[in-house]
Structures are given as structure tokens and as C-alpha cells.
Design a protein around this motif. Sequence first.
Motif, PDB file in Angstrom:
ATOM      1  N   ASP A  62       3.552  -8.089  24.068  1.00 60.23           N
ATOM      2  CA  ASP A  62       3.716  -9.366  23.375  1.00 60.23           C
ATOM      3  C   ASP A  62       2.960 -10.458  24.126  1.00 60.23           C
ATOM      4  N   ALA A  63       1.794 -10.836  23.587  1.00 57.06           N
ATOM      5  CA  ALA A  63       0.952 -11.820  24.263  1.00 57.06           C
ATOM      6  C   ALA A  63       1.506 -13.236  24.169  1.00 57.06           C
ATOM      7  N   THR A  64       2.521 -13.459  23.338  1.00 55.15           N
ATOM      8  CA  THR A  64       3.141 -14.790  23.286  1.00 55.15           C
ATOM      9  C   THR A  64       4.023 -15.039  24.505  1.00 55.15           C
ATOM     10  N   LYS A  65       4.427 -13.962  25.182  1.00 60.17           N
ATOM     11  CA  LYS A  65       5.206 -14.085  26.420  1.00 60.17           C
ATOM     12  C   LYS A  65       4.222 -14.066  27.583  1.00 60.17           C
ATOM     13  N   VAL A  66       3.675 -15.227  27.873  1.00 59.01           N
ATOM     14  CA  VAL A  66       2.511 -15.344  28.760  1.00 59.01           C
ATOM     15  C   VAL A  66       2.773 -14.779  30.146  1.00 59.01           C
ATOM     16  N   SER A  67       3.876 -15.152  30.773  1.00 59.49           N
ATOM     17  CA  SER A  67       4.120 -14.731  32.160  1.00 59.49           C
ATOM     18  C   SER A  67       4.161 -13.216  32.298  1.00 59.49           C
ATOM     19  N   SER A  68       4.846 -12.556  31.381  1.00 53.82           N
ATOM     20  CA  SER A  68       4.949 -11.093  31.463  1.00 53.82           C
ATOM     21  C   SER A  68       3.648 -10.421  31.050  1.00 53.82           C
ATOM     22  N   PHE A  69       2.949 -10.994  30.055  1.00 55.93           N
ATOM     23  CA  PHE A  69       1.698 -10.374  29.610  1.00 55.93           C
ATOM     24  C   PHE A  69       0.628 -10.452  30.693  1.00 55.93           C
ATOM     25  N   LEU A  70       0.611 -11.522  31.463  1.00 55.79           N
ATOM     26  CA  LEU A  70      -0.369 -11.645  32.541  1.00 55.79           C
ATOM     27  C   LEU A  70      -0.221 -10.540  33.578  1.00 55.79           C
ATOM     28  N   LYS A  71       0.969  -9.971  33.691  1.00 50.83           N
ATOM     29  CA  LYS A  71       1.208  -8.888  34.655  1.00 50.83           C
ATOM     30  C   LYS A  71       0.909  -7.509  34.058  1.00 50.83           C
ATOM     31  N   ALA A  72       0.698  -7.473  32.750  1.00 48.56           N
ATOM     32  CA  ALA A  72       0.492  -6.194  32.059  1.00 48.56           C
ATOM     33  C   ALA A  72      -0.922  -5.659  32.291  1.00 48.56           C
ATOM     34  N   THR A  73      -1.126  -4.418  31.887  1.00 45.17           N
ATOM     35  CA  THR A  73      -2.437  -3.779  31.971  1.00 45.17           C
ATOM     36  C   THR A  73      -2.951  -3.503  30.564  1.00 45.17           C
ATOM     37  N   ILE A  74      -4.202  -3.834  30.308  1.00 43.46           N
ATOM     38  CA  ILE A  74      -4.805  -3.607  29.004  1.00 43.46           C
ATOM     39  C   ILE A  74      -6.030  -2.713  29.144  1.00 43.46           C
ATOM     40  N   THR A  75      -6.378  -2.040  28.069  1.00 41.53           N
ATOM     41  CA  THR A  75      -7.602  -1.236  28.029  1.00 41.53           C
ATOM     42  C   THR A  75      -8.736  -2.131  27.558  1.00 41.53           C
ATOM     43  N   VAL A  76      -9.749  -2.302  28.389  1.00 38.62           N
ATOM     44  CA  VAL A  76     -10.843  -3.218  28.070  1.00 38.62           C
ATOM     45  C   VAL A  76     -12.065  -2.499  27.510  1.00 38.62           C
ATOM     46  N   ASP A  77     -12.085  -1.172  27.593  1.00 40.01           N
ATOM     47  CA  ASP A  77     -13.199  -0.395  27.049  1.00 40.01           C
ATOM     48  C   ASP A  77     -12.647   0.932  26.546  1.00 40.01           C
ATOM     49  N   ASP A  78     -12.558   1.057  25.232  1.00 42.80           N
ATOM     50  CA  ASP A  78     -12.004   2.280  24.647  1.00 42.80           C
ATOM     51  C   ASP A  78     -12.864   3.496  24.961  1.00 42.80           C
ATOM     52  N   ALA A  79     -14.175   3.288  25.042  1.00 37.54           N
ATOM     53  CA  ALA A  79     -15.087   4.417  25.261  1.00 37.54           C
ATOM     54  C   ALA A  79     -14.896   5.040  26.644  1.00 37.54           C
ATOM     55  N   THR A  80     -14.709   4.191  27.654  1.00 35.24           N
ATOM     56  CA  THR A  80     -14.581   4.694  29.026  1.00 35.24           C
ATOM     57  C   THR A  80     -13.135   4.771  29.493  1.00 35.24           C
ATOM     58  N   GLY A  81     -12.244   4.104  28.747  1.00 39.98           N
ATOM     59  CA  GLY A  81     -10.846   4.061  29.171  1.00 39.98           C
ATOM     60  C   GLY A  81     -10.589   3.064  30.291  1.00 39.98           C
ATOM     61  N   GLU A  82     -11.557   2.188  30.576  1.00 38.52           N
ATOM     62  CA  GLU A  82     -11.405   1.214  31.653  1.00 38.52           C
ATOM     63  C   GLU A  82     -10.247   0.263  31.351  1.00 38.52           C
ATOM     64  N   THR A  83      -9.444   0.004  32.358  1.00 40.41           N
ATOM     65  CA  THR A  83      -8.306  -0.898  32.195  1.00 40.41           C
ATOM     66  C   THR A  83      -8.408  -2.063  33.182  1.00 40.41           C
ATOM     67  N   ALA A  84      -7.587  -3.078  32.947  1.00 37.34           N
ATOM     68  CA  ALA A  84      -7.551  -4.230  33.855  1.00 37.34           C
ATOM     69  C   ALA A  84      -6.191  -4.909  33.740  1.00 37.34           C
ATOM     70  N   VAL A  85      -5.747  -5.480  34.847  1.00 38.74           N
ATOM     71  CA  VAL A  85      -4.558  -6.333  34.814  1.00 38.74           C
ATOM     72  C   VAL A  85      -4.951  -7.618  34.101  1.00 38.74           C
ATOM     73  N   VAL A  86      -4.113  -8.069  33.182  1.00 45.49           N
ATOM     74  CA  VAL A  86      -4.462  -9.199  32.331  1.00 45.49           C
ATOM     75  C   VAL A  86      -4.828 -10.438  33.141  1.00 45.49           C
ATOM     76  N   SER A  87      -4.087 -10.752  34.186  1.00 42.85           N
ATOM     77  CA  SER A  87      -4.386 -11.951  34.977  1.00 42.85           C
ATOM     78  C   SER A  87      -5.786 -11.887  35.580  1.00 42.85           C
ATOM     79  N   ASP A  88      -6.176 -10.705  36.063  1.00 43.43           N
ATOM     80  CA  ASP A  88      -7.523 -10.538  36.628  1.00 43.43           C
ATOM     81  C   ASP A  88      -8.577 -10.654  35.530  1.00 43.43           C
ATOM     82  N   TYR A  89      -8.287 -10.056  34.401  1.00 43.13           N
ATOM     83  CA  TYR A  89      -9.219 -10.082  33.266  1.00 43.13           C
ATOM     84  C   TYR A  89      -9.436 -11.514  32.792  1.00 43.13           C
ATOM     85  N   VAL A  90      -8.350 -12.276  32.675  1.00 39.86           N
ATOM     86  CA  VAL A  90      -8.443 -13.661  32.210  1.00 39.86           C
ATOM     87  C   VAL A  90      -9.240 -14.505  33.209  1.00 39.86           C
ATOM     88  N   ALA A  91      -9.004 -14.303  34.496  1.00 38.02           N
ATOM     89  CA  ALA A  91      -9.737 -15.058  35.517  1.00 38.02           C
ATOM     90  C   ALA A  91     -11.240 -14.776  35.429  1.00 38.02           C
TER      91      ALA A  91
END
Length: 369
Positions: A62-91
Motif C-alpha cells: 500500500d503506497a498510501t502508507k508512506v512510512s511502511s512503503f519506504l521500508k518495502a522492497t520492490i521489483t524494478v526490472d521484471d526482466a532481470t528480477g532486480e529489486t530495491a528498497v523503496v527509500s533507496d530507489y526514491v532517493a
Amino acid sequence: MKKKLIALVCALALAVGLVGCSLSTPDSVGTIGNVDISSGLYLLAQFDAYQTAADLASDDQDATKVSSFLKATITVDDATGETAVVSDYVAQKTLENLESYAAIETRFDELGGVLTLDEETQADSYASQLMEQNGDLYKANGIGLDTLKRFERILIKSNDLLEMCYGTDGETPVSDAELTSHLEDEMVYIRYVVVPLYNTSTFAFADDAQRTQMLELAQTAAESCNAAIPDGASAQTSAFSAAVAAALPDIYAVLDGEPSSDASSLSTALLGSDNIDSTFSEEGTADVVRALKPGEAAAVQYSSYGLMMLVRLDPLDADTLDSLRAQALSDMKSGELQDSLQSYGAQLPHALDSAAMKKMPASKIKNKQ
């Protein structure tokens, strides 16, 4: 004792006041190259970066819950499966956005660019529309009208840079031969009509059997048009238009409907590679459209909501190179321009104030009104 207590309260109040002053939003977070990065522009870049991350959220995030979503991990490239912590990705995305803004401003000035009065008026109008539509959300995130005006000017400068870099009189001009080749080989020029997969009166959707029947009727009409392809764009369009008009009553009748008086009116589109994939989202349909030769017609289910009957035309039979130049140049060079600007911005001297940026953390983003 009372005097000491009053003095203590006053001292605490003064301390709180001083802390409040030190934590107030700064006017600027520094520079990239010679471009000043205002706090508003920084907040807009960060907000946009967060929205990009939100688009990559999984169904259970739930991206509307900013504090918790920033700590989550998302897949940033479906082809390679690369992931990133949201806070790092946003920065990282925030910095990339700022570098892109600075690169656009810098290159525009280097090439002698000057916004016209009409362009400035257009930028201000777009900014005002954004504020009218989402003003509460922007204001909650510290983004004001002046920031949106500056951002809209940056977007117009970016669009102007395409012509300034690759246009006829640009820094590295694309030749007419190159542009023609791109138009004919990489883009698809179509005339088409959309047939809804639902009854336009009752809004009842077609079931699988009805969709199949409607598509088969549309494909039969396209095949009849292909059986005798006339020469010339106008003749091809006329033959296709006649085939569409003849087929539509039977297609609509599958859902107990009938076409409106303008249902067979043809629209025109010049599609680049990305546009083809996004427009024809059903599996395999984009490949069908790309495979058409000029003059060939087809019918495809282009989405879950509709069929499309279309004929591909040679763009330069139907129109002139000059009239299609801007769109073709954008399709051919926009990606290259964006990459070059991103690289250019990353190489500019960075004098960003980390202390100032820390006063505007992503954790303070408001992602709902």
C-alpha cells in the motif's frame, strides 16, 4: 520558586522556537551546474520519484502508507528480477530527476534557446490546470504554483531541445532520408475504426462466444478489402471505409445493437514502436499490426473493451514529410535525447546541501488527499 519555573518555561519556549527556525524549509538545496535547485523543485522531484516507486508496488503493498512503503522492497526490472528498497530507489530517482532538470536548463541555454511568449503562457496555463486538479495534494507536499510553472517550462524546453539538437537546423541534424526510413520501417500509419465489445445502450459486455463471432465478422470484412487492394492512399481508404460500413451492422447485431450514424467514421494515427505495444495490449496483436504492408487491412481485438478494424497506409502517400516531421523525430530521437541529458546532468558539478535535503525527507510525503 515560581519565578524559576516561569524562567524555565520561557527558556524552553525560546529553545523550541530556535529549533523551529532551524528546521524550516530552506529556499534552496543547492545547485547542479549553474542551475539552482529550489526546495519546491526538490520536493516535486522527490514526489515524482515516489510515484514512480508506487507504480511498481505489488498488489499486497500500500503506497498510501508512506512510512511502511519506504521500508518495502520492490521489483524494478521484471526482466532481470532486480529489486530495491523503496527509500533507496526514491532517493536515487530524485537525484536523477534533478540532474535531468539541470541538464535541460543548461543545454537549452548553451544552444541559445529562448522560450516564446506563447510557450511561457502555455506553461503557466498547464501549471494552473495541475493546481486546480490536484492543488490540495501539491500543497500538502510543499509544492506551489511557482514550482509547477518552472517545471512546465522545463518540459517545454525539453521538447524544444529535440528540434535544437536533431532538427533540420539542429546541432546534429537528422537527414530527410533517415527520417523517411524511420517513418516507413519503424512506425505504423493507420486509418481505423473502433468497435466496442459491449452493447452501447445496455453496456452488457460480450461473452467469449460473442467476442469470437464479432472478431470473425470484422476479419472477414478486412480480408474482402485485401482481396482487391487498389492503388493510392485515397483509393485504399475508400475501399476500407466501404468494407467497414458494410460490416458494422452485422457486428453490432451480435449484441442486439446497431451502429450509430458516425460509427464508421475513420480516425488516423501515426504510431511509434512504444505506441503500438501500448495500444494493442492483447497478446500477439501488436505483431499483427507491425506485419501489415501498406494497403493491407486487418481486424484485431486490441483490448478487453474493443475491436479495431484498420488499414495500414504509407505515411508519405497519405501525408508529407514536413507535416509528420515533428512526430517522427520525437519517435526516433526522444529516447536518445533523454539518455544524453541524463548522462550530461550526472556529469555536471553537484553542490547539493545534504543538510537542507534532510529537512525534507521522503517520509513526509503525502500520497493521498
